[in-house]
Design a protein around this motif. Sequence first.
Motif, PDB file in Angstrom:
ATOM      1  N   HIS A   1      -2.166   5.690   1.995  1.00 31.20           N
ATOM      2  CA  HIS A   1      -1.510   5.048   2.118  1.00 31.20           C
ATOM      3  C   HIS A   1      -2.053   3.798   3.161  1.00 31.20           C
ATOM      4  O   HIS A   1      -0.985   2.801   2.639  1.00 31.20           O
ATOM      5  CB  HIS A   1      -0.571   6.045   3.679  1.00 31.20           C
ATOM      6  N   ALA A   2      -3.465   4.326   2.665  1.00 28.98           N
ATOM      7  CA  ALA A   2      -3.802   2.739   3.058  1.00 28.98           C
ATOM      8  C   ALA A   2      -4.368   1.741   1.786  1.00 28.98           C
ATOM      9  O   ALA A   2      -5.213   1.249   2.216  1.00 28.98           O
ATOM     10  CB  ALA A   2      -5.894   3.152   4.293  1.00 28.98           C
TER      11      ALA A   2
ATOM     12  N   ARG B   1      -1.055  -0.487  -3.442  1.00 31.06           N
ATOM     13  CA  ARG B   1      -0.145   0.096  -4.055  1.00 31.06           C
ATOM     14  C   ARG B   1      -0.584   0.209  -6.172  1.00 31.06           C
ATOM     15  O   ARG B   1      -1.451  -0.792  -6.457  1.00 31.06           O
ATOM     16  CB  ARG B   1       0.936  -0.929  -4.097  1.00 31.06           C
TER      17      ARG B   1
ATOM     18  N   SER C   1      -0.886  11.982   5.263  1.00 27.64           N
ATOM     19  CA  SER C   1      -0.878  12.743   6.361  1.00 27.64           C
ATOM     20  C   SER C   1       0.214  11.518   7.382  1.00 27.64           C
ATOM     21  O   SER C   1       0.781  11.330   6.845  1.00 27.64           O
ATOM     22  CB  SER C   1      -2.236  11.705   7.054  1.00 27.64           C
TER      23      SER C   1
ATOM     24  N   PRO D   1       0.533   8.170  10.054  1.00 25.96           N
ATOM     25  CA  PRO D   1       0.570   7.064  10.935  1.00 25.96           C
ATOM     26  C   PRO D   1       2.524   6.834  10.844  1.00 25.96           C
ATOM     27  O   PRO D   1       2.782   5.104  11.062  1.00 25.96           O
ATOM     28  CB  PRO D   1       0.716   6.325   8.509  1.00 25.96           C
ATOM     29  N   LEU D   2       3.050   7.909   9.594  1.00 25.00           N
ATOM     30  CA  LEU D   2       4.363   7.958  10.455  1.00 25.00           C
ATOM     31  C   LEU D   2       4.578   7.681  11.738  1.00 25.00           C
ATOM     32  O   LEU D   2       5.859   7.041  12.113  1.00 25.00           O
ATOM     33  CB  LEU D   2       4.746   8.892   9.841  1.00 25.00           C
TER      34      LEU D   2
ATOM     35  N   ARG E   1       3.420  -2.030   8.669  1.00 22.98           N
ATOM     36  CA  ARG E   1       2.270  -1.050   8.234  1.00 22.98           C
ATOM     37  C   ARG E   1       2.770   0.196   8.391  1.00 22.98           C
ATOM     38  O   ARG E   1       2.781   0.971   7.448  1.00 22.98           O
ATOM     39  CB  ARG E   1       0.654  -0.886   9.579  1.00 22.98           C
ATOM     40  N   ARG E   2       4.097   0.627   9.331  1.00 25.72           N
ATOM     41  CA  ARG E   2       4.450   2.318   9.305  1.00 25.72           C
ATOM     42  C   ARG E   2       5.772   1.880   7.885  1.00 25.72           C
ATOM     43  O   ARG E   2       5.439   2.979   7.160  1.00 25.72           O
ATOM     44  CB  ARG E   2       5.194   2.700  10.544  1.00 25.72           C
TER      45      ARG E   2
ATOM     46  N   ARG F   1       5.120   0.421   5.041  1.00 24.16           N
ATOM     47  CA  ARG F   1       3.977   0.070   3.801  1.00 24.16           C
ATOM     48  C   ARG F   1       3.236   2.003   3.473  1.00 24.16           C
ATOM     49  O   ARG F   1       4.035   2.388   2.487  1.00 24.16           O
ATOM     50  CB  ARG F   1       2.960  -0.457   3.844  1.00 24.16           C
ATOM     51  N   ALA F   2       3.143   2.434   4.174  1.00 22.01           N
ATOM     52  CA  ALA F   2       2.867   3.733   4.233  1.00 22.01           C
ATOM     53  C   ALA F   2       3.799   4.709   3.457  1.00 22.01           C
ATOM     54  O   ALA F   2       3.559   6.219   3.392  1.00 22.01           O
ATOM     55  CB  ALA F   2       2.635   4.616   5.711  1.00 22.01           C
TER      56      ALA F   2
ATOM     57  N   ARG G   1       3.861   4.249  -0.192  1.00 18.82           N
ATOM     58  CA  ARG G   1       2.934   4.631  -0.196  1.00 18.82           C
ATOM     59  C   ARG G   1       3.448   5.783  -0.944  1.00 18.82           C
ATOM     60  O   ARG G   1       3.045   6.372  -1.668  1.00 18.82           O
ATOM     61  CB  ARG G   1       2.042   4.446   0.233  1.00 18.82           C
ATOM     62  N   TYR G   2       4.399   6.621   0.474  1.00 17.12           N
ATOM     63  CA  TYR G   2       4.076   8.298   0.088  1.00 17.12           C
ATOM     64  C   TYR G   2       5.216   8.096  -0.683  1.00 17.12           C
ATOM     65  O   TYR G   2       5.143   9.444  -1.406  1.00 17.12           O
ATOM     66  CB  TYR G   2       4.221   8.976   1.695  1.00 17.12           C
TER      67      TYR G   2
END
Length: 214
Positions: free
Chosen positions: A103-104, A107, A128, A131-132, A139-140, A142-143, A146-147
């Motif tokens: 997630h960090a 992309r 993980s 982050p959620l 930022r959330r 974006r995570a 990514r997931y």
Amino acid sequence: MKITDACVYPYPAGDSTPARMAFEARDLGFDSIIAVGAGVRPSPGAEVLRGAVIGAASIKDVLKQVRDPAVRRADVVSVNARDIAFNRAVVSLKEIRVVRGIHATQRNAFDHVAARSAAEHGVAVDISLAPLIQLRGTRRQRALQRYADILTLQRRYGFPLTISSDARSILEQRPVRDVQGLCGLFGMTGTEVSEALASVGRLVTPDSPVKVVR
């Protein structure tokens, strides 16, 4: 089929003992946990597996760290994701079982080439929940994106997924029902969550080749 929280950090990294986190995990519906950075003893709670997480700036550094006796004793060795070249290389290392922290990354840092190689070598990508739960705003989001991207690749290429709380306290551990809800935020189905929670057993004792879905 064991239901496993794929990463917790007991004392001294966190504030709860491995035994206390194992008891909590059992009450929350888990059969086992992977404990990073702590001594592991038999527990009447959930089974405690020994985990090691490698943070490295290069593949050369990863190869150096996997020779560390503490890492060699681990049941599951994970490495923190970095850029696309690093991730493509690390999923082919036989010592590595899980890529974490996706997630960090930028992309496309884990693309179709890395996904195909991860499936061929039976290397998992970790989801993980921290982050959620802990992040807010952009930022959330974006995570979550990514997931969702990782889930799209997983459905195409079939590499394993793991799910971890990254809890450093019993207060940060989550029940299986909450895991289902959080993973549903980026489109993961209940069946996919169940398969991911059960995948650690196949990583520790692989009994068959991982099928690549084209």
